[in-house]
Design a protein around this motif. Structure first.
Motif, PDB file in Angstrom:
ATOM      1  N   UNK A 157       7.872   4.650  -7.839  1.00 13.31           N
ATOM      2  CA  UNK A 157       8.604   3.393  -7.720  1.00 13.31           C
ATOM      3  C   UNK A 157       7.749   2.214  -7.314  1.00 13.31           C
ATOM      4  N   UNK A 158       6.458   2.420  -7.112  1.00 12.88           N
ATOM      5  CA  UNK A 158       5.577   1.309  -6.752  1.00 12.88           C
ATOM      6  C   UNK A 158       4.143   1.666  -7.125  1.00 12.88           C
ATOM      7  N   UNK A 159       3.318   0.646  -7.235  1.00 11.97           N
ATOM      8  CA  UNK A 159       1.912   0.841  -7.595  1.00 11.97           C
ATOM      9  C   UNK A 159       1.085  -0.177  -6.844  1.00 11.97           C
ATOM     10  N   UNK A 160      -0.230   0.015  -6.895  1.00 10.61           N
ATOM     11  CA  UNK A 160      -1.140  -0.938  -6.262  1.00 10.61           C
ATOM     12  C   UNK A 160      -2.329  -1.156  -7.175  1.00 10.61           C
ATOM     13  N   UNK A 161      -2.897  -2.342  -7.135  1.00  7.79           N
ATOM     14  CA  UNK A 161      -4.088  -2.673  -7.920  1.00  7.79           C
ATOM     15  C   UNK A 161      -4.786  -3.847  -7.247  1.00  7.79           C
ATOM     16  N   UNK A 217      -1.234  -6.336  -4.545  1.00  8.64           N
ATOM     17  CA  UNK A 217      -1.743  -5.893  -3.242  1.00  8.64           C
ATOM     18  C   UNK A 217      -0.634  -5.200  -2.447  1.00  8.64           C
ATOM     19  N   UNK A 218      -0.215  -4.063  -2.974  1.00  5.80           N
ATOM     20  CA  UNK A 218       0.805  -3.231  -2.325  1.00  5.80           C
ATOM     21  C   UNK A 218       0.082  -2.164  -1.507  1.00  5.80           C
ATOM     22  N   UNK A 271       3.870  -2.415   1.693  1.00  4.59           N
ATOM     23  CA  UNK A 271       4.307  -3.800   1.548  1.00  4.59           C
ATOM     24  C   UNK A 271       3.325  -4.556   0.656  1.00  4.59           C
ATOM     25  N   UNK A 272       3.867  -5.442  -0.168  1.00  2.00           N
ATOM     26  CA  UNK A 272       3.018  -6.318  -0.969  1.00  2.00           C
ATOM     27  C   UNK A 272       2.554  -7.455  -0.064  1.00  2.00           C
ATOM     28  N   UNK A 273       1.264  -7.532   0.179  1.00  2.00           N
ATOM     29  CA  UNK A 273       0.716  -8.465   1.174  1.00  2.00           C
ATOM     30  C   UNK A 273      -0.045  -9.591   0.492  1.00  2.00           C
ATOM     31  N   UNK A 303      -3.248 -12.398   0.760  1.00  2.00           N
ATOM     32  CA  UNK A 303      -4.635 -12.260   1.197  1.00  2.00           C
ATOM     33  C   UNK A 303      -4.739 -12.388   2.717  1.00  2.00           C
ATOM     34  N   UNK A 304      -4.038 -13.354   3.261  1.00  2.00           N
ATOM     35  CA  UNK A 304      -4.106 -13.580   4.713  1.00  2.00           C
ATOM     36  C   UNK A 304      -3.567 -12.367   5.472  1.00  2.00           C
ATOM     37  N   UNK A 305      -2.496 -11.761   4.987  1.00  2.00           N
ATOM     38  CA  UNK A 305      -1.913 -10.597   5.662  1.00  2.00           C
ATOM     39  C   UNK A 305      -2.850  -9.396   5.624  1.00  2.00           C
ATOM     40  N   UNK A 306      -3.567  -9.220   4.516  1.00  2.00           N
ATOM     41  CA  UNK A 306      -4.514  -8.107   4.417  1.00  2.00           C
ATOM     42  C   UNK A 306      -5.666  -8.317   5.395  1.00  2.00           C
ATOM     43  N   UNK A 307      -6.182  -9.544   5.462  1.00  3.11           N
ATOM     44  CA  UNK A 307      -7.266  -9.841   6.405  1.00  3.11           C
ATOM     45  C   UNK A 307      -6.792  -9.666   7.847  1.00  3.11           C
ATOM     46  N   UNK A 308      -5.568 -10.097   8.127  1.00  4.86           N
ATOM     47  CA  UNK A 308      -5.043  -9.981   9.485  1.00  4.86           C
ATOM     48  C   UNK A 308      -4.875  -8.511   9.871  1.00  4.86           C
ATOM     49  N   UNK A 309      -4.421  -7.673   8.932  1.00  6.53           N
ATOM     50  CA  UNK A 309      -4.269  -6.244   9.223  1.00  6.53           C
ATOM     51  C   UNK A 309      -5.619  -5.625   9.572  1.00  6.53           C
ATOM     52  N   UNK A 310      -6.668  -6.013   8.848  1.00 10.16           N
ATOM     53  CA  UNK A 310      -8.007  -5.494   9.149  1.00 10.16           C
ATOM     54  C   UNK A 310      -8.486  -5.971  10.516  1.00 10.16           C
ATOM     55  N   UNK A 311      -8.319  -7.256  10.813  1.00  8.80           N
ATOM     56  CA  UNK A 311      -8.809  -7.792  12.086  1.00  8.80           C
ATOM     57  C   UNK A 311      -8.058  -7.176  13.267  1.00  8.80           C
TER      58      UNK A 311
END
Length: 742
Positions: free
Chosen positions: A184-188, A341-342, A351-353, A355-363
Motif C-alpha cells: 500500500x505504499x512505496x518509497x523512492x 520520501x516515504x 510518513x511522507x516527509x 526535506x526539512x523533516x528528513x534532516x530534522x529526524x537525522x539531527x
C-alpha cells in the motif's frame, strides 16, 4: 470416572471459529505491517533497511575494517543469514552487492573485490567468487556502537543482539537514497551530495526554523552516482522537496565531437541513474531499425572504464539538438525519477516527509546518540576515577599496603576497613603489578586523574546546555564533511542541474529523407516497399500460395492509410515498411487489424481530400482526410458496420450500383460529412446490398470498360438520375457482369 474424563483430548479446546473476513484481515494486516516496518521502508535516522543494517553489523562483527583483509562474500552472507536475517542467501547477497556498486550507491558502504555486476545490467558473480569488506563510510555509520549510542534488541532466535538503528555519522538516507515497495505504499529517495547535505544540516542547527527555500538553495537537487543532467526548474524541485513527492527529469550528458571536414558525431558520456546501458543500446538500435528517428544512422558502444556511446547522424546537415531532443522522447536517454520520501520516523511510523523533516529526524537522532555516548563516557570516567583514587591512596600508604598484603590473612577486608576503600578499589590494588610501584607511575596516575576530572566536567557542562550539544554535533558533522566532502576523492557533485533548453517543435516527418517507393501488398497481407516507382504491373515474387493484391506509388514521407472491413482506419508510416529484397512482413504485425477483418483499401494520405466510406448494406457518408488519421496501432473507428469500400470524392454526382444491378445517380450534396457513424442510405435494395460506387461530372456522363477492354460510355444519365436512397433503374446495356465500375 471413565478414561475420557480423566484424560481429555488435548486438541478438543484448541479449535476456534471466526469469520473469514476477520481472519484474513488480521493476518494481512500483520503481513503489511511487517513488510512496511521490517523490509521495504528505510529508517529516516540511518537511511537503512533491516537487511542492510544487519549486513553492515555482521561485517563489523567479522572485523572487516576498511584497512583490513577481505573475506569471502559467502562467509559474510552465511553469517548474516545465520545470526541476524533468516531469509534467503540470494536476497542477502544481492542486497550486499548493491551496497558495493559505485553506479548504484553514491557513497558505497561495502568495498567489493571481484565481479559485483556492472552498469550494463550483468549480475554479480556467485558469492563464493567475490570478497568484501567495509568502507570508511560504513564505518562512520557504525561509529559509537560500543558506546551505548543506540538500543540493541535480541536477534530472531534470542541468542545474539543486533542494533535497532545505527548511530549514523552522516545523513545516509539522503546521501545514498533508498527505494522500496511495501504494502500500500512505496518509497523512492534519490541520492544527494554529502557535502551539500551536511551544509544543510549545519544551517538547520544554526537556524532551526530555516525556510525550505534556504535549504534548497544549499541543496539544489539530487546528485546521482552516474552523473547526468537534471533538467527541472528550481520551482519544480523546490515543490518536490516541500511535499516529499515529485517527478524529476534526468538526462544523459552528451557532447558533439568534431571529426573534421564538416563531419561530426554525438558522444554520450553519462547515462541516467538506474538505466542499464545494454538495454539503452538495444533500444537505440531498435529506434534505428524501425526508423523512428530517421536522422539517426548508427549507434556504437565504445565504453571501457568510462561510458562512451557514439551516435552517428545520417547527414551532417542535421541539428544535434534536434536529434537529441528526438532521442530523449523515444529512449531512456531521458528518464523521470519519481521522488517519494516515504520513510519510517523513529523506526515505527511511515510518513511522507519534506526535506526539512528528513534532516530534522537525522539531527534529533544525532543528538540522542551524542547524549547516550556522553553518558556512557561519564560512567566509564567515574569507574576509572574510582580506581585511580584507590591507586593514589595505595601510593600514599605504600609500605602499610605491602605489609597488609604480606601478613594479613584477609588483606581485602583489612584494607577496606583501614583506608575506607571500596571493593572495586581494593581489587584493583591487589591486582596491581610490582612494576607499577615506581615513582613515575604515581605522576602519571595524578595526571590521568586530572585529565579525566576535567573531561567529566566538560561533558556534564555540555549535557546541561542544549546549545553546547548542537555545537558538538556541528563539529562532528564538519569532521565527517572533511572526510567525505568535496575535498575527498569522488566527493565533487556529479549531476548538473539546469533547465531544459527549448528546442523548436520536432517534425519527425521532416527528418525522413524523401524517396519514391512502390508499395506492394499481397493477398495474404504481406507488405513491402521497393525503391523507386516501379511499374505497377511488373512481375514480383510472392510466397507459395500467395499473390498480388494491390500496388501503388508513394514516397517515404507518406503516411499510408489502411482501411479494414471492420470500418477502422490504420496509419502506417511508409518509411517503416520493410525493403523490397525479401517477401516483406505481415501487415498485421504493424497494426492491430483483427484476423477476421480483411484489408479493403490502402492509399497514401493526402491533406484536404474527402472520402466516401460505405457499408455492404448500402449506408455511407463523406469523411474528411483529417478525421481518418490514427495515432495508435489500434486504429481509428470511422464507419459503424461491415465496410465495403472507401473512395476519394470527385466530380458533382455519385453513382451507385447494387447487387441487383440497379444503378442510381444522385447529387453529392445529398451526402452528409461526418467524422464517425453509420451514415445515411445511399440506395434502396429489396434484396442484396451495395456493389460499388463511383463519382462523375454529370455533363461528362458515365464510362466503364467492358470485358474486352474497350471503353463504353453513357452520356445521357437522365434515366438513372434520382434522389439518394431511391431504388434506381437497371444498369445500361453492356455494363460489367461483376457490377464494378472499374
Amino acid at each position: 470416572m471413565s478414561d475420557d474424563t480423566q484424560n481429555p483430548d488435548p486438541s478438543a479446546d484448541q479449535t476456534t471459529s471466526e469469520p473469514l473476513s476477520r481472519a484474513i484481515g488480521e493476518r494481512y494486516l500483520t503481513y503489511a505491517l511487517s513488510t512496511i516496518m521490517n523490509r521495504a521502508l528505510p529508517d529516516a535516522r540511518d537511511g537503512l533497511k533491516p537487511v542492510h543494517r544487519r549486513i553492515l553489523f555482521a561485517m563489523r562483527e567479522l572485523r572487516l575494517n576498511p584497512t583490513g583483509p577481505f573475506r569471502k562474500s559467502a562467509k559474510i552472507t552465511g553469517d548474516v543469514m545465520g545470526n541476524y536475517h533468516p531469509h534467503g542467501d540470494a536476497a542477502i547477497y544481492d542486497a550486499m552487492a548493491r551496497l558495493a556498486q559505485p553506479f548504484a550507491m553514491r557513497y558505497p558502504l561495502v568495498d567489493g573485490q571481484g565481479n559485483f555486476g556492472n552498469i550494463d545490467g550483468d549480475n554479480p558473480a556467485a558469492s563464493r567468487y567475490t570478497e568484501a569488506r567495509l568502507t570508511a563510510a560504513a564505518e562512520a555509520l557504525m561509529e559509537g556502537l560500543t558506546e551505548n549510542a543506540v538500543d540493541f534488541r535480541p536477534n530472531y532466535d534470542g541468542t545474539l543482539e543486533e542494533p535497532v538503528v545505527l548511530p549514523a555519522a552522516f545523513p545516509n538516507l539522503l546521501c545514498n537514497g533508498a527505494s522500496g515497495i511495501a504494502v500500500g505504499m512505496a518509497t523512492n529517495v534519490p541520492p544527494h551530495n554529502l557535502h551539500e547535505v551536511i551544509d544543510a544540516c549545519l544551517h538547520l542547527i544554526k537556524s532551526p526554523d530555516a525556510r525550505d527555500d534556504t535549504l534548497i538553495s544549499i541543496m539544489p537537487g539530487p546528485d546521482f552516482p552516474t552523473g547526468g543532467v537534471l533538467v527541472e526548474s528550481r520551482d519544480t524541485i523546490a515543490e518536490a522537496y516541500r511535499t516529499g513527492r515529485g517527478s524529476l527529469r534526468l538526462r544523459a550528458r552528451w557532447s558533439v565531437e568534431d571529426l573534421g571536414r564538416g563531419q561530426w558525431q554525438i558522444v554520450v558520456t553519462e547515462i541516467p541513474y538506474q538505466v542499464q546501458k545494454s538495454k539503452l543500446i538495444e533500444r537505440l538500435a531498435e529506434v534505428i531499425q524501425i526508423k523512428k528517428v530517421p536522422i539517426l544512422a548508427d549507434v556504437r558502444d565504445e565504453s571501457a572504464e568510462d561510458i562512451r556511446i557514439v551516435l552517428e547522424p545520417k547527414t551532417r546537415a542535421v541539428d544535434p539538438d534536434q536529434l537529441m531532443a528526438a532521442l530523449f522522447r523515444v529512449s531512456d536517454l531521458e528518464v523521470r525519477f519519481g521522488l517519494n520520501m516515504n520513510v519510517l520516523i523513529d523506526g515505527r511510523t511511515p510518513r511522507v516527509c519534506s526535506l526539512k523533516e528528513v534532516l530534522r529526524a537525522f539531527l534529533d537522532h544525532r543528538r540522542e546518540v551524542l547524549v547516550r555516548r556522553s553518558n556512557h563516557r561519564l560512567d566509564k570516567i567515574a569507574a576509572r576515577l574510582e580506581v585511580l583514587e584507590g591507586y593514589m591512596i595505595a601510593f600514599l600508604n605504600l609500605d602499610r599496603v605491602i605489609e597488609i598484603i604480606r601478613y594479613e590473612d584477609d588483606p581485602k577486608a583489612v584494607m577496606m576497613a583501614e583506608f575506607k576503600l571500596t571493593e572495586v578499589q581494593v581489587e584493583a590494588i591487589l591486582n596491581m603489578r610490582l612494576r607499577a610501584l615506581r615513582k613515575l607511575e604515581e605522576i602519571e596516575l595524578r595526571a590521568e586523574h586530572e585529565n579525566l576530572t576535567a573531561e567529566r566536567e566538560a561533558l556534564m557542562a555540555m549535557l546541561a546546555d542544549e546549545g553546547s550539544q548542537w555545537s558538538r554535533i556541528a563539529d562532528q558533522l564538519r569532521e565527517t564533511r572533511g572526510q567525505f566532502g568535496k575535498s575527498a576523492p569522488g566527493g565533487q557533485r556529479r549531476t548538473d542541474i539546469a533547465e531544459a533548453e527549448e528546442v523548436g517543435p520536432i517534425d519527425m516527418d521532416a527528418m525522413i529523407e524523401r524517396e519514391p517507393v512502390t508499395v506492394i501488398l499481397s493477398k495474404m497481407g504481406w507488405i513491402r516497399a521497393m525503391r523507386g516507382h516501379q511499374p505497377l504491373d511488373a512481375e514480383v515474387k510472392f510466397k507459395d500460395g500467395d499473390g498480388p493484391f494491390m500496388a501503388f506509388h508513394a514516397e517515404t514521407t507518406d503516411k499510408l492509410m489502411v482501411y479494414g472491413a471492420n470500418g477502422r482506419f490504420y496509419t502506417v508510416p511508409a518509411n517503416n515498411l520493410p525493403g523490397g529484397r525479401g517477401m516483406g512482413e505481415p501487415l498485421r504485425l504493424m497494426i492491430d487489424l483483427p484476423n477476421d477483418a480483411a484489408v479493403i483499401d490502402m492509399f497514401p494520405w493526402r491533406d484536404g481530400v474527402k472520402y466516401l466510406v460505405a457499408s455492404k448494406s448500402g449506408d455511407g457518408f463523406i469523411v474528411n482526410s483529417g478525421d481518418i488519421l490514427a495515432q495508435t496501432r489500434s486504429g481509428k473507428q470511422v464507419l459503424n458496420g461491415d465496410a465495403l469500400l472507401c473512395k476519394p470524392v470527385t466530380g458533382d454526382h455519385a453513382v451507385t450500383v447494387g447487387e441487383n444491378r440497379k444503378l442510381l445517380v444522385f447529387a453529392l450534396d445529398e451526402l452528409p460529412e461526418m467524422a464517425r457513424g453509420k451514415g445515411v442510405r445511399l440506395q434502396k435494395f429489396k434484396d442484396g446490398g451495395l456493389s460499388d460506387v463511383t463519382f462523375i461530372t454529370l455533363e461528362q456522363g458515365l464510362s466503364w470498360k467492358d470485358p474486352a477492354g474497350r471503353t463504353r460510355r453513357e452520356d445521357d444519365l437522365t434515366e438513372w438520375l434520382g434522389k439518394r436512397a431511391t431504388a434506381g433503374r437497371m444498369a445500361p446495356r453492356g455494363f460489367p457482369q461483376d457490377n464494378r465500375f472499374n
